[in-house]
Structure formats: C-alpha cells, structure tokens
Design an enzyme around this catalytic site. Sequence first.
Site, mmCIF file in Angstrom:
data_model
loop_
_atom_site.group_PDB
_atom_site.id
_atom_site.type_symbol
_atom_site.label_atom_id
_atom_site.label_comp_id
_atom_site.label_asym_id
_atom_site.label_seq_id
_atom_site.Cartn_x
_atom_site.Cartn_y
_atom_site.Cartn_z
ATOM 1 N N ASP A 25 0.872 -1.164 0.000
ATOM 2 C CA ASP A 25 0.000 0.000 0.000
ATOM 3 C C ASP A 25 0.916 1.222 0.000
ATOM 4 O OD1 ASP A 25 -2.072 1.760 0.051
ATOM 5 O OD2 ASP A 25 -3.088 0.886 1.775
HETATM 6 C C1 BGC Z 1 -4.856 3.486 0.073
HETATM 7 C C2 BGC Z 1 -4.982 2.499 -1.054
HETATM 8 C C3 BGC Z 1 -4.834 3.203 -2.361
HETATM 9 C C4 BGC Z 1 -3.512 3.923 -2.391
HETATM 10 C C5 BGC Z 1 -3.264 4.669 -3.675
HETATM 11 C C6 BGC Z 1 -3.613 4.347 -0.045
HETATM 12 O O1 BGC Z 1 -3.654 5.407 0.845
HETATM 13 O O2 BGC Z 1 -4.858 2.824 1.305
HETATM 14 O O3 BGC Z 1 -6.215 1.849 -0.984
HETATM 15 O O4 BGC Z 1 -4.956 2.310 -3.418
HETATM 16 O O5 BGC Z 1 -3.486 4.870 -1.331
HETATM 17 O O6 BGC Z 1 -4.100 5.749 -3.812
#
Ligand code: BGC
Length: 721
Positions: free
Chosen positions: A281
């Site tokens: 993530d």
């Molecule tokens: C989130 C993810 C997301 C990623 C990219 C993170 O803060 O937890 O779900 O895909 O950002 O935007």
Amino acid sequence: MMSTRIFALVLTGQIILSGLRVQAQALPQLGKNTIPEVIAAMTLEEKVNLVVGGGMYVPGMPMFGGPAEPSEAQKRVIGAAGTIVGIPRLGISSLVVCDGPAGIHAFNSGKSRVYYATAWPIGTMLASSWDTTLVKRVGETFGSEAKDYGIDILLAPGLNIHRNPLGGRNFEYYSEDPVVTGHIAAAMVSGIQKSGVGVSAKHFFANNQETNRNNVNTIASERAFREIYLKGWEIMVRESNPWTLMSSYNLVNGSYTAESFDLLNTILRKEWGYKGFVMTDWFGGRDAVGMMKAGNNLLMPGIPPQKQAILKAVKEGQLDEQVINQNVADILNIILLSPAFKGYPYTDNPDLKAHAQLSREAAVESMILLKNNNALPIKPGITLALIGNNGYDLIAGGTGSGDVNKMYTVSLSDGLFRAGFINLPEIQLAYTNYLESERAKRPKRSMIEELMSPPAPIEEYKLSSDLINRLAGTVEHAIISIGRNAGEGSDRKLEGNYYLTEYEKSMIKSVADAFHAKNKKVIVVLNIAGPIDVTQWRDQVDAILLAWQPGLEGGNAIADVISGKVNPSGKLATTFPASYTDDPTAKNFPGKEFKDRPVQGTFGQQAYESEVIYEEGVYVGYRYYTTFGVKPAYEFGYGLSYTGFTYSNLTLSSTTMKDKLTATVTVTNSGSTAGKEVVQLYLSAPTNKMDKPLVELKAFAKTKLLSQFQPMGLPGIQIKE
Ligand code: BGC
C-alpha cells in the site's frame, strides 16, 4: 613509447565499439526472449527501478516521491496513484496503476480536457446484490473504462472484512462474511481482468480499521485469521487469479504484512498457488529490504530512499540478488499481460452513457428493503414531500482514494422528478437554496484533507412544525432521506454518525406524527456507507429503503425501487446491530494507542504504536449473533421484496459430506409481482471437538426474475469444504 600508447588506445576503442555492437544486436526483449534472459540483461539499478515504483507526481510535493517533471506514464493518466517504471531498451513497458474500487479516482485534471469516470455502487452495496453475474459485468465494464483511459492496473477491489460497523473503509469492502466476500471479489476480479486490465486486490490483510492504520498491530488467533480474515482472499485468489495484490499497512501478530514472508510466500504462494505479484500500500511497510525478502515485489508509490537501501543491501551482501530477480520476474510476467505492453490504442473516450446505465442497474439490484408496512411501492404522478438535506445532495460514494471523479450525481430529488413524482416546489426551493448558501460558506479543503477524511456534513435544514403540518395536509407521502459519508483515514464516529443526531430523530418523529395523523405514510431512504442505528426510530416510520451509496445514477435507481419499476432483491451482507454495544467487537475497536511508545508517522508526523486484539475470535457478525442468541436489528442475509417466495424440493447430491455437496432447490414466486430471490445455504458443523458458530454461510445463488407463480429450479449450489 608514445606510439605504443596510441596504438593501445585505438585497440581499446575498437573493442568497446565492437562490444556495443554485439550488445545492441543481442539485447533481449520482453515478450521475445525468456524472462530469465531479460533479467540477465538488466543492470542491478534497472532491477531496483522496477521493484520500486515511479513515485507519485504531485506538483510541489516532493515527499510523494515523484520526479520534478511527470514521466510519460504519469502524463498518460494525470493524477493516477502510481506507475511501474519500464525499461525501453529491453522492451519493458511502463504501467499505470489507478484507484479503485468504486470507479476511477483522481482523474480530473491534465491533458487538454477534464476526464470523467463512472461511479459504481460502493462495494458493500454490490455485495448486497449477492449476484456474481452482475458483479462480473460491472467489473468488465469498469475494466474496459480503465483500459480506454490508458490504465493498466486498477487498485481494486477491496476485500477486508467488516469486523466492526464503524470501520471507515467498510464501504469499499464487501461483507462481514468471507464466503460472500470471496465470491463477490472473485466475480469483480474476473470481470475486470476479462477486459484486459489487471487488479490489485487490497488490502492484504486484517486491515479492518482506519484508526492508526499505519502502525496498528492486529492480534488474533490463527484460527480467526484462517476462517474469517484470510478465507475471502483464499477464495478470490483460487477462483480468479488476480494479477496483483496489495499488502496492507497494519502489522499482524507483530509483523508488517508487507514484510511477512509467512504471509506472502508460505500462505499466499505456496498454499494457495498464487502466481501474480504483490505491491505495498502507498508508503506502506518500513524496511525496504525486508519487504523484498518477504516477496513484496513492488514498493509503491516508490521513494528514492527505498532504492538506495535495496542497492546498498545487495552490494553489501545483505540481500541476495536472486531475491530481487524473483521479484522482478513476477512483475515482468504481469507486464506481459498489460494493455501498455500490448500497445493498446486507448481512446480516452469510453462509453460513459452505457456505463452509467449499468451503474444504475447494479444499484437497483443491490438495494435492500428493510421495512415495508404497505407503504411501497408508490405510484408515480402523486405529490410528495422530500425531506432532509440528503434528498437534494445524494452521496454517490465514499471519500479518500475510493472517491471517484464522476461527472454528475443524480440526486434523489431529480430521480423522483424524472420518475414522475411531484415534490412541492416550496420545500424543494427551501432545501436547494439552503444547501447552496451553506456550501458557499465552506472553506476549500486541501488535497490532503480531501484524501484523509470525509467533509463534515452540512447541518440539517430546520423545518418548522407549521411547515410539516402544512405538508402533511397537502401531499400524499413523506420521504425522508438520511445520509452518511465515510472514507479513508478515519473510522466513523458513534455520535452524529452511527446514531442519528437529535435533530434527525426529532425531524423523523414530527414528520411521522403529522403524516400519520392524516393517515399518510412516511418512507425513509438511507444513503449510507455502513450500518447505522435504526432501533431508536424505525417503529415510527412505514418503510425503510437501504440505498447504500449507489453511485452516480443513485437518485434514478432509488426512484426505480420506490416506484416499483424494479422489485428490490438485495440482502444484507453485513449485520445491523440492535445496539452498537451488542457487537462483540465494540469493546476493543479500534484498540489501544501507547502514548509512551512514539513512532514516526508515514510523513514524519508524530504517531504511536498501537494494537487491537480480536478477542471475539471467529465470532464476527452473524457468527456471533446467531451463536450467542443476540437479536440484531436486521440480520445478515435479510431483505424484503414486493413479492414472496416459497422453497420446495430441496435435494442434496449425497447424504454425507465429503469434499463437495450440491444442493438444489425450487424457488417459486408466491406473490403478485415479478421478483428475484437470493438463496443462502448455511451449515451447522458438529461441535464435539471444537466450538463452532451455530451456522455458517457456505454457498449462495440468485434467481433470475421470477414472474408470479412460476417455479424455477436453481442450477444447484455447490459447497466445497
Ligand atoms: C490506500 C490504497 C490506495 C492507495 C493509492 C492508499 O492510501 O490505502 O487503498 O490504493 O493509497 O491511492
């Protein structure tokens, strides 16, 4: 002397030149040569550039790891969450990855015009359809839209379990049950990947809260993890082969998931046979080298210190280059499948009109009728009063990275109007003017604020009792619409969110008193992200329609159900407790924060170690309510219809359970309206050796539209143990 040196130089020059010539001729190319051959031609720096993403290009914000100028891939989809940086000399394309999961996110700037995307019903809502065929269609269309915008991988779907009703991102996730979660997620993944775009199913795993999400240590028994929190992932991985998975931010029993070899290799790859790759993530995990060793192939969005750490570790012998090679190989295998690699001529022009129609259909199929005392459906043409800010300001979906750059949202007011209902102009104007002036007073929110919490709701417009009485005397019905938002970065609160505000409760009561005094009905529409309290007010109203957050066509979809154009067939995939404190997780959600154990937050801010203990074990959601005899307000699997169904001819393929059992049942529409039914198959397991939930869902299927009194056999539900 002099001449010898010159000769030597000339000779060396020739060797270099001819060496280059040989290299240029024989340079392996992805797709033409084998992956080991391509890897053998890569420098260590190139490998590291592949396993650490290209950063997020956010002008003026270098902390997001992006370059000063956007790369070609970053320009392709301005505002996408990240890129995988290709190596042109080896034929390795750059890939664009973009959020997810309810539509394309961050897509509103750049190029020469504004780009819009379809907002689909939120995950919780799609799961309420219990219809894998429908979800697969949504996935395929969502995927084709992404492909037409030049995206290679969608950061979707989200499949964490609804452990507690307040989970801030529950709306992005499907259910409290792993079987519903797994099959619905598999349908979504199969659909998206059928379109030729990949997924990153997220967040793997036990990321069931937003509070302290980057440093919370989730503690639970292996049994609870296996039976509840990993099960849905296992079903989805085995059924649909997702191109990629996204590891979560949290720790599990003391290790970051992003750094856990046991999770990413022993369980995911060895036990489940996973063939794709894993990305972190965003800014997740702490130790870049540890993540590489764990088999977390790609660090996203990728920041320079991660590259430096990996290079140093390889050079100093702390990280075997073979580990990097394996991580690279898994990524290359997926790049081979991508639209970018195949040179897909994206149009930037998907058929948004057709997609909106499917979004509406999916919303209609997923709405849940919670209560109906002969109030619904109501015939278009009548006059009604639409009460509540939300009636004029529908919430299509949640916030954070799950927000969608939609072109429009059809409000309930517009939807009812288009369906032929007449709202009193007096009340319509009062609400729209009020909302407009309140919106104008709000300060603009920063990008980080937008990402990290939903905007505070606008205080309800106050209706005088005079007006309410006048409305009750003039119109046929009252529809009260209640809205709740949620989003990444924070969990929902009890006061003013899970519970209705004092004003909302008094509004419902006064409207109900006034309308009932005139023998008129009151219908409540819930435009919400997750369960709310219904116990304190549901007895006062005649019907409750759970519209969740229904996507950009929401108002039209709700009107379709209210008018009876479509018979509701959604069922709850998450329990509505009678009281929040009834929920077994209420006493330890969202866990403890240790103020004496400071840690550095992702962007250098102050944070603290924290932990949450899943004391309830496997007794999550209905597994708890049924086993311990606690009656919820609306139970898992519940949902009414405008018709009734009877079940007959239940047959089992065998009288004993071994590996697989097929159950077949005939479902008959016993009412006077065509409708669909969801057949849910639960089993009780023997408890002589181990305590077990009273019942557990093992399989489900949705019928086709059944017209009145026409029996239809289901193809058979297969149960695999
Ligand atoms: C989130 C993810 C997301 C990623 C990219 C993170 O803060 O937890 O779900 O895909 O950002 O935007």
